[in-house]
Design a protein around this motif. Structure first.
Motif, PDB file in Angstrom:
ATOM      1  N   GLU A 111    -126.416   8.869  -4.080  1.00 52.64           N
ATOM      2  CA  GLU A 111    -125.529   7.714  -4.283  1.00 52.64           C
ATOM      3  C   GLU A 111    -125.132   7.590  -5.746  1.00 52.64           C
ATOM      4  OE1 GLU A 111    -127.629   4.350  -2.728  1.00 52.64           O
ATOM      5  OE2 GLU A 111    -127.034   4.776  -0.657  1.00 52.64           O
ATOM      6  N   MET A 112    -126.104   7.758  -6.657  1.00 49.26           N
ATOM      7  CA  MET A 112    -125.798   7.671  -8.090  1.00 49.26           C
ATOM      8  C   MET A 112    -124.838   8.772  -8.506  1.00 49.26           C
ATOM      9  SD  MET A 112    -129.274   6.622 -10.024  1.00 49.26           S
ATOM     10  CE  MET A 112    -130.580   7.022  -8.893  1.00 49.26           C
ATOM     11  N   LEU A 113    -125.054   9.964  -7.974  1.00 42.79           N
ATOM     12  CA  LEU A 113    -124.177  11.083  -8.296  1.00 42.79           C
ATOM     13  C   LEU A 113    -122.765  10.808  -7.793  1.00 42.79           C
ATOM     14  CD1 LEU A 113    -123.861  13.937  -9.419  1.00 42.79           C
ATOM     15  CD2 LEU A 113    -124.461  14.783  -7.152  1.00 42.79           C
ATOM     16  N   LEU A 114    -122.659  10.301  -6.579  1.00 39.34           N
ATOM     17  CA  LEU A 114    -121.354   9.994  -6.010  1.00 39.34           C
ATOM     18  C   LEU A 114    -120.644   8.932  -6.853  1.00 39.34           C
ATOM     19  CD1 LEU A 114    -119.358  10.472  -3.723  1.00 39.34           C
ATOM     20  CD2 LEU A 114    -120.535   8.720  -2.402  1.00 39.34           C
ATOM     21  N   LEU A 115    -121.376   7.918  -7.268  1.00 39.67           N
ATOM     22  CA  LEU A 115    -120.792   6.877  -8.124  1.00 39.67           C
ATOM     23  C   LEU A 115    -120.316   7.448  -9.445  1.00 39.67           C
ATOM     24  CD1 LEU A 115    -123.169   3.838  -7.581  1.00 39.67           C
ATOM     25  CD2 LEU A 115    -120.775   4.004  -6.915  1.00 39.67           C
ATOM     26  N   SER A 116    -121.134   8.311 -10.056  1.00 38.34           N
ATOM     27  CA  SER A 116    -120.739   8.857 -11.357  1.00 38.34           C
ATOM     28  C   SER A 116    -119.547   9.798 -11.222  1.00 38.34           C
ATOM     29  CB  SER A 116    -121.915   9.563 -12.019  1.00 38.34           C
ATOM     30  OG  SER A 116    -122.262  10.717 -11.294  1.00 38.34           O
ATOM     31  N   SER A 121    -117.149   9.872 -14.846  1.00 40.72           N
ATOM     32  CA  SER A 121    -118.040  10.001 -15.993  1.00 40.72           C
ATOM     33  C   SER A 121    -118.781  11.316 -15.870  1.00 40.72           C
ATOM     34  CB  SER A 121    -119.013   8.829 -16.038  1.00 40.72           C
ATOM     35  OG  SER A 121    -119.836   8.866 -14.890  1.00 40.72           O
ATOM     36  N   THR A 122    -119.503  11.657 -16.893  1.00 35.56           N
ATOM     37  CA  THR A 122    -120.264  12.893 -16.845  1.00 35.56           C
ATOM     38  C   THR A 122    -121.371  12.724 -15.810  1.00 35.56           C
ATOM     39  OG1 THR A 122    -119.867  13.162 -19.185  1.00 35.56           O
ATOM     40  CG2 THR A 122    -121.584  14.540 -18.218  1.00 35.56           C
ATOM     41  N   PRO A 123    -121.369  13.519 -14.798  1.00 34.77           N
ATOM     42  CA  PRO A 123    -122.315  13.319 -13.711  1.00 34.77           C
ATOM     43  C   PRO A 123    -123.765  13.363 -14.173  1.00 34.77           C
ATOM     44  CG  PRO A 123    -120.708  14.975 -13.076  1.00 34.77           C
ATOM     45  CD  PRO A 123    -120.472  14.638 -14.519  1.00 34.77           C
ATOM     46  N   TYR A 124    -124.068  14.283 -15.030  1.00 34.18           N
ATOM     47  CA  TYR A 124    -125.468  14.456 -15.402  1.00 34.18           C
ATOM     48  C   TYR A 124    -125.988  13.292 -16.222  1.00 34.18           C
ATOM     49  CZ  TYR A 124    -129.774  16.232 -17.208  1.00 34.18           C
ATOM     50  OH  TYR A 124    -131.085  16.355 -17.535  1.00 34.18           O
ATOM     51  N   SER A 125    -125.215  12.794 -17.151  1.00 37.25           N
ATOM     52  CA  SER A 125    -125.719  11.742 -18.033  1.00 37.25           C
ATOM     53  C   SER A 125    -126.018  10.463 -17.254  1.00 37.25           C
ATOM     54  CB  SER A 125    -124.719  11.458 -19.158  1.00 37.25           C
ATOM     55  OG  SER A 125    -123.502  11.011 -18.606  1.00 37.25           O
TER      56      SER A 125
END
Length: 181
Positions: A111-116, A121-125
């Motif tokens: 979910e966090m990855l999908l939101l980023s 935004s930079t997915p990893y950060s």
């Protein structure tokens, strides 16, 4: 009627005249049994002579002792298996709860990855800052820092659905800063 009474009376007399083994006889039989729980004919005759018993009585004692010994061993084995089963069931329950916790953590990470990704935004950060604290709380690896404990590209690709997951080809994305690749 008299015959029936006499028959019962004789049986009771036989029970009362039944000779028990002495402690010395039992000790000798026990030590012999511990040496070898099978009784060969020569050993049976020798024990019968030493104990002053009929060979048949020695053989019957051995049969009874072997039967009790097998039952005792079965009980010990059963208790050991029961303890092992209880241990395995406890481990299974612990592992099932760990799997459930990890599934929830994975879902949260996805979910966090999908939101980023949706926020450009930079997915990893974004992902690592939010997930790192969650992972540290439950004792998992710190995903943001450390040479041993960081996400590699394969794991990160797995989080978003494999090489051709819902976000397309993961090789087209730069998930990690160049220093972590």
């Amino acid at each position: 009627m008299d015959f029936h009474f006499q028959s019962i009376s004789r049986k009771n007399e036989l029970k009362f005249h039944k000779k028990r083994l002495t402690q010395d006889q039992v000790r000798l039989l026990e030590s012999s049994f511990n040496f070898n729980n099978k009784l060969d004919p020569d050993r049976k005759s020798q024990l019968a002579q030493e104990l002053g018993l009929p060979p048949r009585k020695v053989a019957i004692w051995y049969q009874n002792k072997r039967s009790r010994w097998k039952n005792e061993n079965l009980e010990v084995d059963n208790k050991a298996l029961q303890l092992r089963l209880e241990s395995v069931l406890a481990d299974n329950e612990r592992l099932q709860s760990e799997v459930e916790r990890l599934k929830q953590e994975l879902h949260k990470a996805q979910e966090m990855l999908l939101l980023s990704v949706n926020n450009n935004s930079t997915p990893y950060s974004s992902f690592s800052s939010q997930l790192s604290s969650s992972c540290d709380e439950v004792g998992s690896s710190n995903l943001a820092h450390g040479s041993k404990n960081h996400l590699d590209k394969e794991f990160f690709a797995c989080l978003i659905g494999g090489d051709q997951g819902q976000f397309g080809n993961t090789n087209d994305h730069e998930f990690f800063p160049p220093s972590m690749s």
